[in-house]
Design an enzyme around this catalytic site. Structure first.
Site, PDB file in Angstrom:
ATOM      1  N   HIS A  24     -75.362 -64.168  46.073  1.00 43.62           N
ATOM      2  CA  HIS A  24     -75.430 -63.427  47.338  1.00 43.62           C
ATOM      3  C   HIS A  24     -76.580 -62.424  47.286  1.00 43.62           C
ATOM      4  O   HIS A  24     -77.396 -62.344  48.217  1.00 43.62           O
ATOM      5  CB  HIS A  24     -74.095 -62.705  47.561  1.00 43.62           C
ATOM      6  CG  HIS A  24     -74.038 -61.884  48.811  1.00 43.62           C
ATOM      7  ND1 HIS A  24     -73.363 -62.298  49.937  1.00 43.62           N
ATOM      8  CD2 HIS A  24     -74.565 -60.667  49.119  1.00 43.62           C
ATOM      9  CE1 HIS A  24     -73.480 -61.380  50.881  1.00 43.62           C
ATOM     10  NE2 HIS A  24     -74.200 -60.379  50.404  1.00 43.62           N
ATOM     11  N   GLU A  25     -76.673 -61.671  46.191  1.00 45.20           N
ATOM     12  CA  GLU A  25     -77.729 -60.674  46.064  1.00 45.20           C
ATOM     13  C   GLU A  25     -79.098 -61.324  45.858  1.00 45.20           C
ATOM     14  O   GLU A  25     -80.102 -60.860  46.406  1.00 45.20           O
ATOM     15  CB  GLU A  25     -77.420 -59.710  44.915  1.00 45.20           C
ATOM     16  CG  GLU A  25     -76.216 -58.824  45.153  1.00 45.20           C
ATOM     17  CD  GLU A  25     -76.358 -57.964  46.398  1.00 45.20           C
ATOM     18  OE1 GLU A  25     -77.501 -57.559  46.725  1.00 45.20           O
ATOM     19  OE2 GLU A  25     -75.338 -57.696  47.058  1.00 45.20           O
ATOM     20  N   HIS A  28     -80.574 -62.333  49.151  1.00 42.47           N
ATOM     21  CA  HIS A  28     -81.209 -61.217  49.859  1.00 42.47           C
ATOM     22  C   HIS A  28     -82.636 -61.006  49.358  1.00 42.47           C
ATOM     23  O   HIS A  28     -83.589 -60.903  50.141  1.00 42.47           O
ATOM     24  CB  HIS A  28     -80.423 -59.918  49.636  1.00 42.47           C
ATOM     25  CG  HIS A  28     -79.132 -59.831  50.383  1.00 42.47           C
ATOM     26  ND1 HIS A  28     -79.010 -60.176  51.715  1.00 42.47           N
ATOM     27  CD2 HIS A  28     -77.902 -59.407  49.999  1.00 42.47           C
ATOM     28  CE1 HIS A  28     -77.763 -59.973  52.105  1.00 42.47           C
ATOM     29  NE2 HIS A  28     -77.065 -59.514  51.080  1.00 42.47           N
TER      30      HIS A  28
END
Length: 219
Positions: A24-25, A28
């Site tokens: 998820h990170e 980004h």
């Protein structure tokens, strides 16, 4: 999962949870890099090594508490640093950067269901160890769908709030983002007052069922 002990539940949840919050990170940071901001790459955060993303509370303590008390995991990793000024179109691009996280969770949910389906195929050949793949697949899909829905909520600093903020006039966006220090408490209140279970868990269940029917994952 009711036939698993707490220790077994933790064991089959570790890998799915770590990948869910790590990727998820990374998503980004990767989208930010594509849009002009190399900060995450320069700081070594575009890596699948979970150690670089672990937050002692959000990645370790919080998921364990939720697994033990509620039977599912919620957690977070150290946010990937984004230098908004480096983006080619900061207000628009921040929305894309924010959406990359939930999008990665959707893709991982699909992948974990495929892994779970593979586990059923292997189990039918007689290898009981394939149950680990089945349980991990089910938990991985559920955790990723849960994180996707959670992060799309318009509560600062969740990803949904970044999207909303990108559409608000500057002064209004600034006031809206002042809620950020209280975001975790708002989310916790939603969970422990039962609002999360009554309103959002049915949505998560519906998405899980839809994906499972398309992929053919019967767990």
């Amino acid at each position: 999962m009711e036939n698993l002990s707490t220790l077994q539940l933790v064991a089959v949840s570790i890998i799915p949870v770590l990948f869910a919050i790590t990727l998820h990170e990374v998503a980004h940071g990767w989208v930010a890099m594509r849009l002009g901001d190399p900060t995450a790459k320069m700081l070594g955060r575009l890596t699948l090594n979970p150690i670089r993303h672990i937050d002692p509370i959000g990645t370790v303590l919080l998921p364990l508490i939720f697994i033990i008390t509620l039977g599912f995991a919620i957690g977070y990793a150290k946010p990937v640093p984004i230098t908004e000024a480096n983006l080619r179109n900061p207000r628009r691009d921040m929305a894309w950067v924010a959406l990359a996280g939930p999008a990665s969770n959707l893709l991982m949910a699909i992948l974990w269901m495929v892994i779970g389906s593979l586990g059923f195929t292997i189990l039918n050949s007689g290898w009981e160890g394939a149950r680990f793949l089945i349980y991990s697949g089910a938990i991985g899909a559920l955790v990723n769908i849960l994180l996707m829905v959670l992060n799309l909520l318009p509560i600062p600093p969740l990803d949904g709030s970044r999207v909303v903020s990108s559409f608000l006039p500057g002064p209004m966006a600034w006031r809206y983002n002042q809620l950020e220090p209280y975001g975790l408490f708002i989310v916790m209140a939603l969970i422990f007052t039962g609002v999360w279970g009554k309103v959002f868990m049915p949505v998560i269940g519906a998405i899980y069922s839809l994906l499972a029917s398309v992929i053919g994952f019967t767990y």
